[in-house]
Design a protein around this motif. Structure first.
Motif, PDB file in Angstrom:
ATOM      1  N   THR A   1      -5.867  -3.272   5.317  1.00 33.71           N
ATOM      2  CA  THR A   1      -5.755  -2.018   4.579  1.00 33.71           C
ATOM      3  C   THR A   1      -5.915  -0.817   5.492  1.00 33.71           C
ATOM      4  O   THR A   1      -6.694  -0.832   6.445  1.00 33.71           O
TER       5      THR A   1
ATOM      6  N   TRP B   1      -5.935  -9.469   3.727  1.00 29.14           N
ATOM      7  CA  TRP B   1      -5.337  -8.182   3.420  1.00 29.14           C
ATOM      8  C   TRP B   1      -5.732  -7.153   4.484  1.00 29.14           C
ATOM      9  O   TRP B   1      -6.905  -6.944   4.744  1.00 29.14           O
TER      10      TRP B   1
ATOM     11  N   GLU C   1       0.836  -1.213   0.000  1.00 24.55           N
ATOM     12  CA  GLU C   1       0.000   0.000   0.000  1.00 24.55           C
ATOM     13  C   GLU C   1       0.864   1.252   0.000  1.00 24.55           C
ATOM     14  O   GLU C   1       0.612   2.207  -0.735  1.00 24.55           O
TER      15      GLU C   1
END
Lengths: 323, 526, 317
Positions: free
Chosen positions: A177, A175, A99
């Motif tokens: 985030t 995942w 990210e």
């Protein structure tokens, strides 16, 4: 064509073997994990037992072959420091780095291209020259110092942005985030700027010089002579033609961003792969170091391979010269 | 994490209904706990995290005195000198609601004695642990062991039923990379419950509303968010910007800034840790010096001269900014056997040191390498650097090799260094611990950290006899006589005792613990 | 400079210096204030570093001469204990910051120049070989370049550092750090030189003058050195200038990651790493002066490289 691709794949595999061997050979020289793991109160029997258990009593080539075999199955062993599967740790840490790298790359590309175009069009303008000079300041200071100065200014003095970590993260499957929470987005800003600054300058300068090159080509002159507007010339024709080398560079720089994240992550305590790697070095966590290096080289080799194959498909001349 | 936030929401709901205040301790330090398994690693930061959730039978308070925890009182059995009797606290429950009884104590001791346990060395004198009813246990040792309680302050109690149900009866094989339920889950009796944990990133705990001591302790922190931050500047920035409100591992240069910042303060206390240099006097010739055929460090005059060249006051004032106490012996003042006289024995006198060097035949000096860690003690690298200059003034050219601790410590334990920095803390508060590791000649299970090559059989015998000497006066006399040899031989060059500093916001109230072990249940939140 | 006497032999071409002074490049240089200022700054700093013992007040690399009590003296203020005053203050070890910067810059520049030199020599040799001979030499060298590109510079440096630490004898550790830095930075930098040289060689080797030289029986190495090399020097010069700035920064970065010059013989990068620890505590001069020096050095070299690129690119005129 097929034989070219095959050849390239074989070469890439060779490259991986060599880089892996180089990376692995380092580990027998970087300190001894045993002392870290056992602490102050341990006996020689403990040490010998553990050494045998970890396979550290075997010669390095044997350890390497064993490592390769396991790595081929995605099994990098267990972290000496965390006592967990390395692959699991890497999966857990990868989203943070990816990210960060994505946002940095986006910043670098967007600002790099637009500033590059601007400075090319207004080649002799005052603002353009100012931007060119200012961008050099950004690459004339080491990244870690820029990061710390940003922390000092925006976290300590102004109190606007967090100085460390990812903020609140949301877990979506495997995942995690930081995009979905406000604190997560805020936490991204300073590290992304720190990491993207260098690539931004690089892209900006590349776009500028490519643009200047294209702008003096005959077809642009003809277009101008035909009375096309500057806007159409600059963006429809000139920019489009500068994009090929720029995209190549961006592709290659993506890997560099992930590698340079080591520094940014250390400064901002960003819980990604770079920080994991630095921790691993400090704690002589051989499996983690090996896995990280293998992962990075796989990534670079794949990017190179894809770029090569794409070129070969686009440009048949390269197929010939590549022999 | 989504899972985290739901649990957090529930936790917040619980605490808002149950107790008046909801205060979060956002806590940072340089490193993280290695595992949550109570017996798998014997390491400071690991114990720190456990201490919030698990409890031993006894703990030490900030002054080093014993505090009854899961045991209410303890004493040697008057009839059998080999047995200690512990009475247990009644009405204590584990986080899952199970009762804490003698059976759990027996289980926990047995677990801590397993081969994979990292705590086994501390209790290897125990031969049997017996439950006497539900709330009393007897610990039988292989001989009289007067200082046994000192070894139990980090020995945590687990629930037998929970461990059996979750297949964690065996200690996690940390080095072998095993992961068990107890590695990542906690069921203790402590004041805080585990909510979530990502190693090296974040650990979240909430207050245990069923805690046995809820009326005895302030328990004003309702939630703990623990985040390691490695880079010193970032760590301080996090405190200065208010992102954390409690900080360990404060860099000494930032104390003034933090203390003077609005809403922040620094508290300090002497730490149970002494910093010193070791010298290899045992080798015939040194690997890391420029003198052929003999070992300058073998001459006690050279060792004394080196000690006299070190200006401890300057190190204290400049490198440590006053955050240290110059040392004359390698025992922290907390330790039985420490005396103010011996701790004042080091002096600085460059001229006399030069004269001694000349007398020893090294008037022109020599050169040697100093091995130093750069990530272990407060300003370790800077102290070594200062020592390089000071030794240079008596003609000793020192080449400094400062490296991470992971690479430094093996040099000492494997005898690959001739001149090195080391720090020592004494969790048992007794000199025997120091002698066993640093003075006794090096053997496979004793003297393992003695890198000086010093080996004196008479002294070794005396050190070994300390363990079962129940006559405390005679034992103390022996300790004093051993120290005399250590001092006269200048076995080590003591530098200083570290001073601990914790940074916190004004509303956080705690005293500094000499072993750097904050226990959040004592914290107040204004 | 312009009154340089001509070479007596009038039949020969004007001297190289004369040619240089008459060249378009020098004309462009005198017309560009940026180029003149930045080269003045760069040359000034380099001279101060090279002649550090003359410019410095003390020798910070002689530990026995230091007085720890001088530590943390602010600029232009007398020290509370010793009463000594330092123009840029002192650092945590009582070293005069100004003198330490000069000596540190010497190390940074030595590392930078040597690394670039190493990369240039390696890059030119391999690039010439690849371009001139083609075939398997070309494949092999260019594949090696790919391998090199596979590893980012900082990883290469850390790998080399780790290996070197294991194989050098302990007595030579101090000096080792510097050579490892040079090797690591140089090794991660040769590829771009090799690629440029190879490309240019491919173009040059088919030109008439090279064919002519070959016809009169000149050997391959002579052709490469005497004929091809001079024609590819200008792009190499441009890249080398920018690489120098990059190498100095890379050294600083590696020092932050703990693989830089030792603290007893600090480079600019090591000084900045140490200085950043005092950013919050008010001892700003320990960071500020080294950082400004590094900035001035890298910026002037970068600007010079930038200008060179434009000046040597005939198409941009």
């Amino acid at each position: 064509m097929v034989s070219f691709i095959l050849k390239r794949i074989v070469q890439s595999a060779l490259v991986l073997l060599i880089t892996g061997a180089i990376a692995f050979s380092m580990f027998s020289f970087v300190g001894d994990p045993i002392d870290n793991m056992l602490g102050q109160e341990r006996t020689m029997e403990d040490v010998e037992r553990l050494r045998a258990q970890l396979g550290l009593d075997q010669p390095v080539p044997v350890q390497y072959v064993k490592f390769l075999k396991e790595a081929a199955h995605g099994n990098f062993g267990v972290s000496y420091r965390q006592g967990r599967e390395v692959s699991e740790i890497i999966m857990e840490r990868a989203p943070a780095t990816l990210e960060l790298a994505a946002v940095s790359a986006l910043l670098a590309v967007v600002f790099g291209i637009s500033l590059g175009v601007f400075t090319a069009i207004r080649r002799h303008g005052f603002t353009a020259n100012l931007i060119m000079s200012a961008s050099l300041i950004g690459v004339s200071l080491p990244t870690f110092l820029i990061g710390i100065l940003l922390i000092y200014l925006f976290s300590v003095e102004l109190g606007w942005l967090p100085s460390f970590g990812r903020g609140e993260v949301v877990q979506i499957g495997n995942w995690s985030t930081g995009f979905l929470t406000e604190s997560g987005r805020k936490a991204l800003i300073l590290p992304a700027i720190t990491l993207g600054l260098y690539q931004m300058t690089l892209i900006m300068r590349l776009v500028r010089s490519e643009m200047l090159e294209v702008l003096r080509q005959d077809y642009i002159r003809f277009a101008r002579a035909r009375g096309l507007s500057d806007r159409v010339i600059n963006f429809r024709h000139a920019l489009k033609n500068t994009m090929v080398p720029v995209i190549t560079i961006i592709g290659l720089q993506l890997g560099a961003i992930i590698a340079f994240a080591i520094i940014t992550e250390t400064v901002f305590q960003w819980p990604g792969l770079g920080l994991l790697f630095i921790n691993a070095i400090q704690f002589v966590d051989i499996p983690v170091m090996a896995a990280y290096l293998m992962m990075i080289s796989v990534m670079f080799v794949v990017i190179n391979l894809v770029v090569d194959i794409l070129y070969a498909m686009i440009d048949p001349r390269l197929r010939v010269s590549a022999k | 994490m989504k899972k985290t936030s739901t649990i957090l929401a529930i936790a917040a709901l619980m605490s808002s209904t149950a107790v008046v205040n909801a205060e979060t301790l956002r806590w940072a330090r340089a490193g993280d706990a290695l595992t949550l398994d109570p017996h798998a690693q014997n390491e400071g930061p690991t114990h720190t995290v456990r201490h919030q959730m698990y409890e031993p039978l006894i703990i030490r308070d900030v002054t080093g005195a014993f505090v009854p925890t899961l045991a209410t009182d303890w004493a040697p059995d008057p009839e059998n000198p080999n047995v200690w009797v512990f009475n247990l606290r009644e009405g204590v429950k584990f986080h899952d609601g199970a009762d804490f009884t003698a059976e759990d104590v027996v289980f926990s001791f047995e677990r801590a004695k397993q081969p994979n346990s990292d705590m086994k060395e501390l209790i290897n004198s125990i031969v049997e642990v017996r439950a006497v009813g539900d709330y009393q246990v007897e610990l039988e040792t292989n001989g009289p062991n007067p200082i046994l309680p000192s070894n139990l302050t980090n020995l945590f109690m687990m629930d037998k039923g929970w461990s059996e149900a979750n297949d964690t009866v065996n200690v996690q094989d940390f080095e072998g990379g095993e992961i068990t339920y107890a590695t990542t889950n906690v069921n203790g009796t402590g004041a805080y419950r585990l909510v979530s944990r990502e190693p090296d990133v974040k650990t979240v705990m909430v207050r245990n509303e069923e805690y046995w001591g809820r009326d005895e302790f302030p328990l004003e922190v309702s939630e703990i968010i623990y985040t390691p931050i490695q880079n010193a500047a970032t760590r301080v920035a996090a405190l200065l910007s208010g992102e954390v409100n409690f900080l360990q591992d404060m860099p000494v240069q930032d104390l003034a800034r933090v203390d003077s910042a609005d809403g922040l303060m620094v508290k300090q206390a002497p730490q149970n840790r002494v910093i010193f240099f070791g010298m290899n006097q045992g080798a015939d010739d040194l690997e890391a010096d420029n003198v052929d055929g003999k070992n300058p460090l073998a001459d006690v005059r050279v060792r004394k001269a080196m000690s006299m060249a070190i200006n401890r006051d300057a190190i204290r004032q400049v490198v440590m900014r006053g955050q240290s106490q110059p040392a004359g012996m390698i025992a922290p003042p907390f330790v039985n056997g420490w005396t103010a006289d011996m701790d004042g024995e080091s002096s600085t006198d460059v001229e006399a040191a030069k004269a001694m060097m000349a007398e020893a035949g090294y008037g022109d000096g020599f050169s040697i390498r100093l091995d130093c860690p750069n990530d272990r003690y407060i300003n370790d690298e800077a102290i070594c650097q200062a020592a390089v200059g000071m030794l240079g003034q008596i003609g000793i050219t020192v080449n400094l090799d400062a490296i991470p601790k992971a690479q430094h410590f093996p040099k000492i334990t494997e005898g690959k260094t001739d001149f090195y920095m080391l720090g020592w803390g004494v969790p048992t508060y007794d000199s025997e611990y120091i002698f066993n590791f640093l003075v006794h000649g090096r053997e496979s299970d004793i003297g393992t950290w003695n890198g000086t090559g010093f080996d004196n059989d008479d002294l070794d015998a005396k050190i070994e006899s300390l363990a079962s000497n129940t006559d405390l006066d005679a034992r103390n006399a022996d300790i004093a006589s051993i120290w005399r040899v250590v001092q006269d031989e200048q076995l080590y060059i003591p530098i200083h005792h570290q001073v601990l500093n914790w940074g916190m916001s004004d509303n956080v109230g705690t005293e500094v613990d000499a072993e750097d072990q904050p226990r959040v249940k004592y914290f107040t939140m204004k | 400079m312009t009154d340089q006497p001509l070479v007596p032999d009038t039949k020969a071409a004007p001297s190289r210096l004369r040619r240089a002074l008459d060249s378009d490049l020098f004309y462009a240089f005198r017309r560009s204030p940026v180029a003149m200022i930045s080269s003045a700054v760069a040359v000034g700093l380099i001279l101060m570093a090279v002649f550090a013992p003359f410019f410095a007040v003390t020798n910070p690399f002689d530990p026995a001469s230091l007085n720890l009590m001088n530590g943390f003296t602010p600029p232009m203020e007398p020290n509370a204990f010793t009463g000594e005053t330092f123009f840029m203050g002192t650092d945590d070890q009582g070293r005069d910051v100004y003198s330490t910067i000069l000596y540190g810059m010497r190390i940074s520049l030595f590392v930078g120049f040597s690394a670039v030199l190493f990369a240039v020599v390696l890059g030119i040799i391999l690039g010439l070989l690849a371009g001139y001979y083609g075939g398997w030499a070309d494949s092999f060298i260019m594949r090696a370049a790919d391998v090199q590109l596979t590893f980012p510079a900082i990883l290469v440096a850390m790998l080399i550092f780790g290996i070197a630490k294991g194989i050098t004898p302990v007595e030579h550790r101090d000096q080792m750090a510097i050579w490892v830095l040079i090797l690591a930075i140089g090794l991660s930098d040769w590829v771009q030189f090799a690629r440029v040289v190879r490309g240019a060689t491919l173009v040059e080797k088919n030109k008439d003058y090279v064919s002519a030289a070959r016809l009169i029986g000149r050997g391959s190495s002579l052709i490469m050195i005497r004929h091809i090399l001079p024609n590819i020097l200008s792009p190499v010069l441009v890249i080398a200038t920018i690489s120098l700035a990059l190498a100095i920064i890379a050294e600083a970065t590696l020092s932050f990651l703990g693989v830089g010059a030792p603290p007893t013989q600090p480079s600019l990068g090591t000084l900045i790493r140490v200085g950043q620890g005092y950013l919050f505590s008010g001892e700003w001069w320990i960071l500020f002066f080294p950082a400004c020096t590094l900035l001035a050095l890298a910026l002037s070299v970068n600007l010079l490289g930038d200008w060179l690129r434009d000046a040597l690119n005939p198409r941009l005129k």
